[in-house]
Design an enzyme around this catalytic site. Structure first.
Site, mmCIF file in Angstrom:
data_model
loop_
_atom_site.group_PDB
_atom_site.id
_atom_site.type_symbol
_atom_site.label_atom_id
_atom_site.label_comp_id
_atom_site.label_asym_id
_atom_site.label_seq_id
_atom_site.Cartn_x
_atom_site.Cartn_y
_atom_site.Cartn_z
ATOM 1 N N TRP A 192 75.595 57.622 13.428
ATOM 2 C CA TRP A 192 76.690 56.651 13.556
ATOM 3 C C TRP A 192 76.762 55.734 12.340
ATOM 4 C CZ3 TRP A 192 80.007 58.107 16.831
ATOM 5 C CH2 TRP A 192 79.663 58.601 18.081
ATOM 6 N N GLU A 247 77.110 47.033 16.065
ATOM 7 C CA GLU A 247 76.526 45.731 15.680
ATOM 8 C C GLU A 247 76.065 44.954 16.906
ATOM 9 O OE1 GLU A 247 76.989 44.359 12.305
ATOM 10 O OE2 GLU A 247 78.147 46.022 11.498
ATOM 11 N N ARG A 292 88.434 47.332 7.930
ATOM 12 C CA ARG A 292 87.506 46.180 7.894
ATOM 13 C C ARG A 292 86.055 46.652 7.949
ATOM 14 N NH1 ARG A 292 83.799 45.131 10.804
ATOM 15 N NH2 ARG A 292 84.993 45.202 12.723
ATOM 16 N N GLY A 296 105.319 49.017 27.156
ATOM 17 C CA GLY A 296 105.677 50.139 28.030
ATOM 18 C C GLY A 296 105.230 51.454 27.413
HETATM 19 C C1 LIG Z 1 82.098 54.025 14.905
HETATM 20 C C2 LIG Z 1 80.696 53.492 14.822
HETATM 21 C C3 LIG Z 1 80.187 53.059 13.611
HETATM 22 C C4 LIG Z 1 78.863 52.617 13.515
HETATM 23 N N1 LIG Z 1 78.361 52.223 12.279
HETATM 24 C C5 LIG Z 1 77.030 51.976 12.161
HETATM 25 C C6 LIG Z 1 76.443 51.747 10.872
HETATM 26 O O1 LIG Z 1 77.138 51.691 9.843
HETATM 27 N N2 LIG Z 1 75.092 51.583 10.787
HETATM 28 C C7 LIG Z 1 74.278 51.633 11.888
HETATM 29 O O2 LIG Z 1 73.068 51.495 11.731
HETATM 30 N N3 LIG Z 1 74.818 51.824 13.120
HETATM 31 C C8 LIG Z 1 76.161 52.009 13.286
HETATM 32 N N4 LIG Z 1 76.705 52.235 14.539
HETATM 33 C C9 LIG Z 1 75.807 52.322 15.689
HETATM 34 C C10 LIG Z 1 75.952 51.184 16.684
HETATM 35 O O3 LIG Z 1 75.408 49.999 16.174
HETATM 36 C C11 LIG Z 1 75.299 51.655 17.989
HETATM 37 O O4 LIG Z 1 76.167 52.614 18.559
HETATM 38 C C12 LIG Z 1 75.048 50.511 18.958
HETATM 39 O O5 LIG Z 1 74.007 49.686 18.489
HETATM 40 C C13 LIG Z 1 74.655 51.045 20.362
HETATM 41 O O6 LIG Z 1 73.674 52.011 20.268
HETATM 42 P P1 LIG Z 1 73.884 53.392 21.076
HETATM 43 O O7 LIG Z 1 75.205 53.950 20.754
HETATM 44 O O8 LIG Z 1 72.689 54.231 20.811
HETATM 45 O O9 LIG Z 1 73.922 52.993 22.599
HETATM 46 P P2 LIG Z 1 72.671 52.694 23.553
HETATM 47 O O10 LIG Z 1 71.705 51.777 22.897
HETATM 48 O O11 LIG Z 1 72.146 53.985 24.071
HETATM 49 O O12 LIG Z 1 73.378 51.894 24.728
HETATM 50 C C14 LIG Z 1 74.116 52.556 25.760
HETATM 51 C C15 LIG Z 1 74.478 51.524 26.818
HETATM 52 O O13 LIG Z 1 73.258 50.982 27.381
HETATM 53 C C16 LIG Z 1 73.277 49.578 27.321
HETATM 54 N N5 LIG Z 1 71.936 49.060 27.104
HETATM 55 C C17 LIG Z 1 71.026 49.457 26.175
HETATM 56 N N6 LIG Z 1 69.906 48.746 26.280
HETATM 57 C C18 LIG Z 1 70.114 47.847 27.290
HETATM 58 C C19 LIG Z 1 69.346 46.802 27.872
HETATM 59 N N7 LIG Z 1 68.114 46.504 27.435
HETATM 60 N N8 LIG Z 1 69.880 46.119 28.891
HETATM 61 C C20 LIG Z 1 71.120 46.363 29.331
HETATM 62 N N9 LIG Z 1 71.910 47.328 28.829
HETATM 63 C C21 LIG Z 1 71.402 48.057 27.816
HETATM 64 C C22 LIG Z 1 74.187 49.240 26.141
HETATM 65 O O14 LIG Z 1 74.730 47.921 26.232
HETATM 66 C C23 LIG Z 1 75.245 50.326 26.247
HETATM 67 O O15 LIG Z 1 76.211 49.930 27.178
HETATM 68 C C24 LIG Z 1 78.053 52.597 14.667
HETATM 69 C C25 LIG Z 1 78.584 52.990 15.895
HETATM 70 C C26 LIG Z 1 79.888 53.426 15.983
HETATM 71 C C27 LIG Z 1 80.415 53.876 17.321
#
Ligand SMILES: Cc1cc2nc3c(=O)[nH]c(=O)nc-3n(C[C@H](O)[C@H](O)[C@H](O)COP(=O)(O)OP(=O)(O)OC[C@H]3O[C@@H](n4cnc5c(N)ncnc54)[C@H](O)[C@@H]3O)c2cc1C
Length: 434
Positions: free
Chosen positions: A211, A413, A139, A389
């Protein structure tokens, strides 16, 4: 086998698309089997039937149901028999791209004139639901292509860009990806450092995205970068441009059948006609994310329904203490709570689909649905795993794969907590992000 090839042609030029509809139920099962090898064989067959306690189907048109049947049949034929193997080997089946294109799974809401399906948003949701019922990684491939690549080119692109890119993306001749997230800027994309400079007859793009779904195989990348004034714009980068590379990300325990990687731009010359002229600012990529998050709200329920359906069958079949485990109250409680949550989410999705069709859906409504539905799908996958299980941790059943996939879906997202903050902002008018 009784297969009917459908060419749906809506009058008034609304829709033209190809779907295949199979009328026979060619797989039968023996729920009473006590034989372990037979039980394993049964588990490998895709016997999925969706639950519909509240007759939500009555709210769907015949066309909606036909589209759903067509996609379900495709998933049973082209994904279910192979997905465990792909996921175990961490293999992205590139050939699925063309198949999705032929099916009409790319850009279902994009007008027919550009190669899309010209369908409504409930059709789009049902397509995402059925594909994610097969696998969240599959998806992801479809929703990135439709909502995050075709949608911005359609919404913000020039007529020349639409004609150049959309038909090839719709048919699956080209695969696309969407580059917003950076190594140091995930939940806060406005902090991005990827940038471009105006060099007169071209732009010079520098930076890195991380990512990025589909990136290692993508022909086209919609990239979000800042201009010299710090304003965010969308640019189209084509594979093969000197200085543009797409290293693959290895070692994922989630979305293993989806290809994920980076986008690296080292002084990449981008032709000026590759800038999306229609909209700039962070609102542009966020509009794309609204469309994709809507698809995720439906998709997650597909994964949840698959877990529920598998657990229901397993509970009926598995004998302990001389009885099917389905006869125990604690197992029934798990199944009843799963069905309750799925039913609420089906109604939520349907209403959100109506609002999308009317152009009235808000970011907060979409956030609520994405957050709620992915979380309940994760919880359902965990409960279904318990019902299975020890068998629940194996690839004999889809449960563990769905559970691991959903750990990405709950993060990408917009994370679960970021969607909560979007709702908090809606309620109070006070943004609590910083
Ligand atoms: C398999 C996979 C596919 C992806 N595909 C795409 C793609 O095609 N294109 C693209 O652009 N991105 C993509 N992403 C990226 C994805 O959108 C990001 O991983 C996501 O937005 C979170 O960003 P981060 O991993 O940097 O986490 P961070 O932003 O570092 O967050 C880490 C933690 O901190 C928390 N946090 C952050 N800010 C705050 C706040 N202000 N208040 C409270 N809590 C907070 C978050 O909720 C999270 O729990 C993908 C990610 C994965 C894992």
């Amino acid at each position: 086998m009784n297969c009917i090839r459908w060419n749906l042609i809506y009058q008034k030029g609304l829709f033209y698309g190809k779907f295949e509809y199979r009328t026979d139920n060619h797989i039968c099962m023996d729920l009473q089997s006590q034989n372990a090898s037979k039980a394993r064989k049964i588990s490998k067959q895709d016997l999925f039937e969706h639950p519909d306690l509240y007759k939500v189907d009555d709210l769907l048109s015949e066309e909606h149901k036909l589209i759903r049947s067509s996609i379900r049949d495709f998933v049973k034929r082209e994904i279910s028999p192979y997905i465990e193997d792909w996921a175990q080997r961490s293999h992205f089946p590139y050939e699925i791209v063309k198949k999705f294109g032929n099916l009409g799974a790319f850009g279902p809401t994009i007008p027919v004139a550009y190669g899309g399906g010209g369908l409504d948003y409930i059709s789009y949701g049902l397509i995402m639901q059925e594909i994610e019922r097969g696998d969240s990684g599959m998806r992801s491939t479809a929703s990135v292509q439709g909502s995050l690549v075709m949608y911005p080119i359609y919404k913000f692109g020039s007529e020349q860009q639409r004609k150049k890119y959309l038909p090839k993306l719709a048919s699956g001749e080209w695969l696309g990806c969407f580059g917003l997230t950076e190594p140091d800027h995930g939940s806060n994309p406005s902090g991005m450092v990827t940038n471009f400079k105006d060099k007169g007859d071209h732009y010079l793009l520098n930076g890195a995205k991380m990512w990025i779904s589909n990136s290692p195989k993508a022909d086209v990348a919609v990239v979000w970068a800042k201009d010299e004034n710090g304003r965010i714009h969308g640019l189209i980068a084509d594979r093969g441009m000197p200085g543009f590379t797409t290293p693959e990300t290895h070692g994922k325990w989630s979305l293993r059948a989806s290809s994920t990687g980076e986008l690296v731009f080292d002084n990449v010359k981008i032709p000026k006609e590759n800038l999306l002229p229609g909209k700039s600012g962070l609102g542009a990529p966020l509009m794309c994310l609204d469309s994709a998050r809507y698809g995720i709200a439906w998709g997650a329920i597909g994964a949840a329904m698959d877990c529920y359906d598998a657990a229901r069958r397993y509970a009926a079949d598995r004998i302990q203490f001389g009885k099917p485990i389905a006869s125990f109250q604690l197992v029934q409680k798990k199944l009843a709570e799963m069905l309750t949550e799925i039913t609420k989410a089906q109604l939520l999705n349907w209403r959100l689909g109506v609002l999308m069709n009317e152009g009235k859906a808000t970011t907060a409504q979409i956030s609520l649905a994405k957050r709620n539905n992915v979380q309940l799908a994760l919880e359902i996958s965990r409960e279904a795993r318990q019902i299975h299980g020890g068998m629940g941790i194996t690839g004999e059943y889809p449960i563990m794969r769905h559970m691991m996939n959903l750990e990405s879906v709950v993060t990408y997202e917009g994370t679960h907590d970021i969607h909560l903050l979007i709702l908090g902002n809606e309620i109070t008018g006070i943004p609590a992000f910083v």
